[in-house]
Scaffold this motif. Structure first.
Motif, short mmCIF file in Angstrom:
data_model
loop_
_atom_site.label_atom_id
_atom_site.label_comp_id
_atom_site.label_asym_id
_atom_site.label_seq_id
_atom_site.Cartn_x
_atom_site.Cartn_y
_atom_site.Cartn_z
N MET A 64 0.82 -1.21 0.00
CA MET A 64 0.00 0.00 0.00
C MET A 64 0.85 1.27 0.00
SD MET A 64 -3.29 -0.88 2.41
CE MET A 64 -2.42 -1.75 3.69
N VAL A 65 2.00 1.21 0.67
CA VAL A 65 2.85 2.40 0.74
C VAL A 65 3.66 2.58 -0.54
CG1 VAL A 65 4.79 3.49 1.94
CG2 VAL A 65 3.00 2.33 3.26
N ILE A 66 4.23 1.48 -1.04
CA ILE A 66 5.15 1.57 -2.19
C ILE A 66 4.41 1.43 -3.52
CG2 ILE A 66 7.16 0.54 -3.32
CD1 ILE A 66 8.06 -0.40 -0.52
N MET A 67 3.72 0.32 -3.70
CA MET A 67 3.08 0.05 -4.99
C MET A 67 1.88 0.96 -5.24
SD MET A 67 4.95 -2.25 -6.35
CE MET A 67 3.92 -2.71 -7.74
N LEU A 68 1.00 1.04 -4.26
CA LEU A 68 -0.26 1.76 -4.45
C LEU A 68 -0.05 3.26 -4.60
CD1 LEU A 68 -3.36 1.46 -4.51
CD2 LEU A 68 -3.35 1.82 -2.05
N THR A 69 0.88 3.81 -3.87
CA THR A 69 1.08 5.26 -3.88
C THR A 69 2.18 5.69 -4.84
OG1 THR A 69 0.41 5.31 -1.56
CG2 THR A 69 1.45 7.28 -2.43
N ILE A 70 3.38 5.17 -4.65
CA ILE A 70 4.53 5.67 -5.39
C ILE A 70 4.60 5.09 -6.80
CG2 ILE A 70 7.04 5.86 -5.40
CD1 ILE A 70 6.87 5.65 -2.29
N VAL A 71 4.66 3.75 -6.91
CA VAL A 71 4.83 3.11 -8.22
C VAL A 71 3.64 3.39 -9.13
CG1 VAL A 71 5.06 0.90 -9.42
CG2 VAL A 71 6.32 1.30 -7.28
N ALA A 72 2.43 3.22 -8.61
CA ALA A 72 1.24 3.42 -9.45
C ALA A 72 1.15 4.86 -9.93
CB ALA A 72 -0.02 3.04 -8.66
N TYR A 73 1.46 5.81 -9.06
CA TYR A 73 1.35 7.22 -9.45
C TYR A 73 2.41 7.57 -10.49
CZ TYR A 73 -0.80 11.72 -8.75
OH TYR A 73 -1.54 12.86 -8.92
N LEU A 74 3.63 7.05 -10.35
CA LEU A 74 4.68 7.33 -11.32
C LEU A 74 4.36 6.71 -12.68
CD1 LEU A 74 7.90 6.87 -9.13
CD2 LEU A 74 6.90 9.00 -9.97
N LEU A 75 3.88 5.47 -12.68
CA LEU A 75 3.51 4.82 -13.94
C LEU A 75 2.36 5.55 -14.61
CD1 LEU A 75 3.64 1.02 -13.02
CD2 LEU A 75 5.13 2.22 -14.63
N ASN A 76 1.37 5.94 -13.81
CA ASN A 76 0.21 6.62 -14.36
C ASN A 76 0.60 7.97 -14.95
OD1 ASN A 76 -2.59 6.52 -14.85
ND2 ASN A 76 -2.95 7.97 -13.20
N ASN A 77 1.46 8.69 -14.23
CA ASN A 77 1.89 10.00 -14.70
C ASN A 77 2.66 9.89 -16.01
OD1 ASN A 77 2.25 12.98 -13.94
ND2 ASN A 77 4.35 12.34 -14.34
N TRP A 78 3.49 8.85 -16.15
CA TRP A 78 4.23 8.64 -17.40
C TRP A 78 3.28 8.28 -18.54
CZ3 TRP A 78 4.57 4.20 -20.42
CH2 TRP A 78 5.47 4.29 -21.49
#
Length: 312
Positions: free
Chosen positions: A226-240
């Motif tokens: 929830m901390v790493i994948m849901l917030t950081i990784v998902a947001y970075l992938l989505n933004n790209w």
């Protein structure tokens, strides 16, 4: 073609990450840590990471009173209040209910653009808003599929998820000018900082009350997810992916997230799919499709509003 495949892969992975969260979160809260405690861990962790990324890759700051006020509003609507409502609501309702209600976010984006940007609504989109609203209302007010999914607490949870989608829809409209003007890490670092200031007073007691020594390994994995994948990784992938994806493609992936959430919840025995929920889903999907569909040139009254997949 190669870049297109990467865009599809990124959007699919984002949808999968968000969809799995509906069931994974239910394993953690409220038994091991309260919903607002999860929000604090998630937002504070992301705020630290995005600030480090801002310093490394952006090296700029948001300047000017107007932009700073807008950033604060984005942090309130898109991070702080948004996350408190989402995890608080998910703690009370079911994974399927939450995933279906959140699908109406594009409808909220359109309504927010009407209020904030002065856009107008076509007749087809008005019909879409009515259909999606009817489907969401039936979920919120209807009976659950299991005894655990009935009662005033579930209704309250459904309403909180609806408010979560509403705040996120407003956030999408507010954040667009900032994303176009500043580096993404600059904007994310600021809005997550604002979100942390809001969330910590609500969830710090739950963070302190948790008995971390008793957490099984799988619970630590779920929290890290929830901390790493849901917030950081998902947001970075989505933004790209948003740099290359068309509104039509984004609209298609809006439907994928709840479909995946249903499959995961049912397969893990976290929820039950009934014909009633299928009908409610059909109403919401039909409404979102009408709202998301690009109007023909001759029928356009206002500007097209870009749509983005729901983010938690």
């Amino acid at each position: 073609m190669k870049n297109s495949l990467w865009v599809h892969a990124a959007l699919f992975l984002v949808s999968l990450i968000y969809a799995a969260n509906y069931s994974i979160s239910k394993d953690v809260m409220p038994r091991y840590i309260g919903p607002y405690g999860i929000v604090v861990l998630r937002i504070v962790g992301a705020a630290v990471v995005f600030e480090l990324l801002r310093r490394r890759f952006a090296g700029e700051a948001i300047v000017g009173r107007a932009d700073n006020v807008r950033a604060i509003l984005c942090g309130i609507s898109g991070i702080g209040v948004n996350q408190l409502l989402f995890f608080g609501g998910l703690n009370l309702t079911t994974p399927i209910n939450a995933s279906l209600i959140q699908t109406i976010a594009p409808v909220v984006v359109l309504l927010a653009s009407v209020v904030l940007l002065g856009d107008r609504i076509t007749l087809r989109r008005a019909g879409g808003i009515l259909l999606a609203g009817t489907g969401a209302a039936l979920i919120i007010l209807g009976r659950g599929s299991t005894p655990a999914a009935t009662g005033p607490d579930v209704t309250l949870g459904n309403i909180m998820i609806l408010l979560n989608a509403t705040f996120f829809g407003v956030y999408l409209v507010l954040v667009m000018p900032l994303m176009r003007k500043y580096h993404a890490f600059t904007v994310l670092a600021r809005i997550f900082l604002v979100g942390a200031v809001i969330a910590v007073p609500f969830g710090w007691q739950q963070v302190q009350a948790a008995d971390y020594a008793s957490f099984p390994p799988l619970i630590w994995v779920a929290i890290a997810y929830m901390v790493i994948m849901l917030t950081i990784v998902a947001y970075l992938l989505n933004n790209w992916a948003l740099k290359y994806a068309s509104p039509a493609l984004l609209g298609a992936y809006i439907y994928l997230q709840p479909a995946l959430a249903v499959l995961i919840a049912v397969s893990l025995d976290k929820d039950t799919l009934t014909w009633g929920k299928a009908l409610q889903a059909a109403l919401i999907f039909s409404g979102v499709f009408l709202v998301s569909r690009k109007p023909k040139e001759k029928t356009v009254i206002g500007e097209e509003v870009p749509l983005e997949p729901v983010q938690d």
